[in-house]
Structures are given as structure tokens and as C-alpha cells.
Write a protein that holds these residues in place. Structure first.
Motif, PDB file in Angstrom:
ATOM      1  N   THR A 272      13.620  37.616  48.390  1.00 52.33           N
ATOM      2  CA  THR A 272      13.202  37.048  47.111  1.00 52.33           C
ATOM      3  C   THR A 272      12.267  38.023  46.407  1.00 52.33           C
ATOM      4  N   THR A 273      12.274  38.011  45.106  1.00 55.19           N
ATOM      5  CA  THR A 273      11.398  38.896  44.351  1.00 55.19           C
ATOM      6  C   THR A 273      10.670  38.115  43.265  1.00 55.19           C
ATOM      7  N   ASP A 274       9.390  38.383  43.088  1.00 59.89           N
ATOM      8  CA  ASP A 274       8.545  37.643  42.144  1.00 59.89           C
ATOM      9  C   ASP A 274       7.608  38.574  41.401  1.00 59.89           C
TER      10      ASP A 274
ATOM     11  N   GLY B 116       6.000  34.355  46.809  1.00 59.83           N
ATOM     12  CA  GLY B 116       7.220  34.863  47.440  1.00 59.83           C
ATOM     13  C   GLY B 116       7.479  34.186  48.782  1.00 59.83           C
TER      14      GLY B 116
ATOM     15  N   ASP C 287       9.148  30.825  48.513  1.00 57.92           N
ATOM     16  CA  ASP C 287      10.613  30.893  48.352  1.00 57.92           C
ATOM     17  C   ASP C 287      11.309  31.091  49.698  1.00 57.92           C
TER      18      ASP C 287
END
Ligand SMILES: [Mg+2]
Length: 317
Positions: free
Chosen positions: A45-47, A72, A75
Motif C-alpha cells: 500500500t502507498t500513502d 499505511g 491498510d
């Protein structure tokens, strides 16, 4: 003294040198080498954490760094994952490049949450930001048993709808922070600060691998996220206002629409304990046929519209 890029990398590396069973080689080569166990899928996941969007002057930089990685991790929790490695790309504004304490505090916050959840900071990139805002982008990698990741799409009519913890606390704390930032200067990640230091529900997510039919984290607000889950599953939902668990000092409106609580929203057709890994779990409704998402309040059922956040800070300015 302003940061040079090498100083910054040294600062990031200082606490990130250890490797793990998963991170064979982290910071220090051209790329990291990761080795999942046999029989596992990776979840990634990327934030973004953007200054003046996700954090601002009134946030202690320590909290901004903590939240950057905690979001992150939430998620990964929502997928039922074990978090293993994080990658940070950081572009410093001129103000942050000038003021080492801000950057140092940001990184300290990030390292605290990394240690709390056994995540290795395994790489990243640094630069000067072209504009006046600091930009951080975090990537988190986790692992789930092969084919078992918790998806949003598994809810079926008749499943119960559940949330972990309490809702609305992040929105009410955010209002208090805006009104009096000084009061939060020394806030700590003690589980009492849902906005500044959200607690990703990693342990609960792992337990939900055997319990949940669908799962996601509540980042945009229950009303909005419930629509996301129902849409992905092709179902409707009916929830009950009087059982939505409210955080201290928060209103039903904040619980439904406030966002950023980073609790888990899940469905299950099994019997679900009222506490999982020390976190309270509340049944708030049931999955229905059709597409309607509704709220029952004072005996009346009405359509629940997605009223969650677009961007908390810009929205409130
Ligand atoms: Mg999410």
C-alpha cells in the motif's frame, strides 16, 4: 544548520540498519531485497502525507511522522496482513530543510511506530521539495497467507456488520487541536489520541483472517467506507444509529462522517467475539440484498449518504 541530502539519509539510516527474515537487504544498496515465506502473498500500500493536506503547522512533527506510517499500517491491517517493511520518500520544504528538529521529530515518530509493529524501514529516497510544502510518501509491504487476503468484496446478505474500537474520536480531537494546538504539544502515542496517533489494528486484522467475509479500514468515515464496501460486494446495508460506538467527546455525526479513525469495518456470518486482541468489537448492522445503505434512527429508516471526508484539513479551513 540546513540538511544536506547525505545528512538526511544518515539520519534515516541511523535506526534502520537491522534486517529481518523478510528484509534480506534494506537501505544501502541500489534496491532492497525482500524474501516472502513460501505460501504467502504480499500486500502493498502507498500513502501520501502532504503538508497542509494531511498535516500542518499545528501538528507536532513527531505526530506527523507517526501518522505517516500508521496510516499505511492500517491498510495492511485491513487486508489481514503482517507488516514487514516500509519505504519512505521524503521531499523537504525549505523550512524543514532549515530546521533539523522538525525533520528529526518526524523521523522519530516514524521510527516509534515502526518499532511498535516490528516494521523495517528498508529504503526510500530524499530530495528538496520544489515548492514550500514537505511531501512524504510511504510504502508499506506486508504478507498474508496465500489467497487469504481480506477483501472488500466478500460481504453477502445476512452477514453482520462490525466495527472495531470507537468512531468519531479523530474528528473531535482534530477540532480540539485546531482550537488549541499548544495543549497537544506533548501528546504521546498512548491510545488516547485517535487523530494524532491512530493505532493500526494489526492484531485484529490477523484474527479476522478466519472470521471476516469482507474488511476495510475506516479512513474516509463510516458512511463513505460502508458505501465502498457495499459497492465492492454488490450488496446493501442497514446500520443502527443507537449502537454505533462513539468515542469520548464525539457526536454521531463525527462517528458517521468524520473519518480518519483507522478502525476496521468488517462483515461476518460467523459468531464474532465482543473483544478481539483487547479491542472492542461492535455489531452495528446487517448486510442486505440490493444496493441501499440505510441508517435506522429513532425507529425510522433513512438512506445513509456518503458524507465522509474529502480532505480533512482543507475541508476545515
Ligand atoms: Mg484503507
Amino acid at each position: 544548520m540546513p540538511y544536506g541530502e547525505l545528512d538526511l539519509i544518515r539520519e534515516i539510516r541511523r535506526k534502520s540498519l537491522r534486517n529481518s527474515e523478510f528484509v534480506r537487504f534494506g537501505i544501502g544498496d541500489d534496491a532492497a531485497v525482500l524474501r516472502p515465506r513460501k505460501g504467502e502473498d504480499l500486500v502493498i500500500t502507498t500513502d501520501f502525507s502532504l503538508e497542509d493536506v494531511h498535516f500542518a503547522d499545528f501538528h507536532p512533527p513527531f505526530a506527523a511522522g507517526y501518522r505517516c506510517l500508521a496510516r499505511g499500517l492500517s491498510d495492511v491491517a485491513a487486508m489481514g496482513g503482517r507488516p514487514l517493511a516500509a519505504f519512505l520518500s521524503l521531499a523537504l520544504s525549505p523550512a524543514w530543510a532549515e530546521d533539523r528538529t522538525k525533520t528529526r521529530e518526524f523521523l522519530r515518530g516514524l521510527h516509534v511506530v515502526a518499532d511498535q509493529f516490528g516494521v523495517v524501514l528498508a529504503g526510500g529516497d530524499t530530495a528538496g521539495a520544489p515548492g514550500k510544502h514537505t511531501v512524504a510518501d510511504i510504502i508499506v509491504v506486508g504478507a498474508v497467507p496465500w489467497g487469504k487476503a481480506l477483501l472488500r468484496s466478500g460481504a453477502r446478505p445476512g452477514d453482520g456488520i462490525y466495527v472495531t474500537g470507537r468512531l468519531g474520536g479523530a474528528a473531535s480531537e482534530f477540532e480540539a487541536l485546531l482550537a488549541n494546538p499548544e495543549a497537544f504539544r506533548r501528546a504521546k502515542p498512548d491510545g488516547m489520541h485517535p487523530h494524532l496517533f491512530p493505532q493500526p489494528r494489526i492484531a485484529v486484522g490477523l484474527r479476522l483472517l478466519r472470521l471476516a467475509s469482507a474488511c476495510m479500514d475506516v479512513s474516509d468515515g463510516l458512511s463513505t467506507d460502508l458505501h465502498h464496501l457495499c459497492e465492492a460486494s454488490g450488496v446493501g446495508a442497514r446500520i443502527h444509529a443507537d449502537v454505533v460506538p462513539l468515542a469520548p467527546h464525539s457526536t454521531l455525526d463525527q462517528a458517521l462522517h468524520g473519518g480518519e479513525d483507522y478502525e476496521l469495518l468488517f462483515t461476518s456470518r460467523r459468531s464474532v467475539p465482543r473483544r478481539i486482541s483487547g479491542v472492542e468489537v461492535t455489531k452495528i448492522g446487517i448486510v442486505t440484498e440490493g444496493k441501499k445503505v440505510s441508517l435506522v434512527q429513532n425507529g425510522h429508516e433513512r438512506r445513509l449518504r456518503p458524507g465522509g471526508w474529502q480532505h480533512l484539513i482543507s475541508q476545515n479551513r
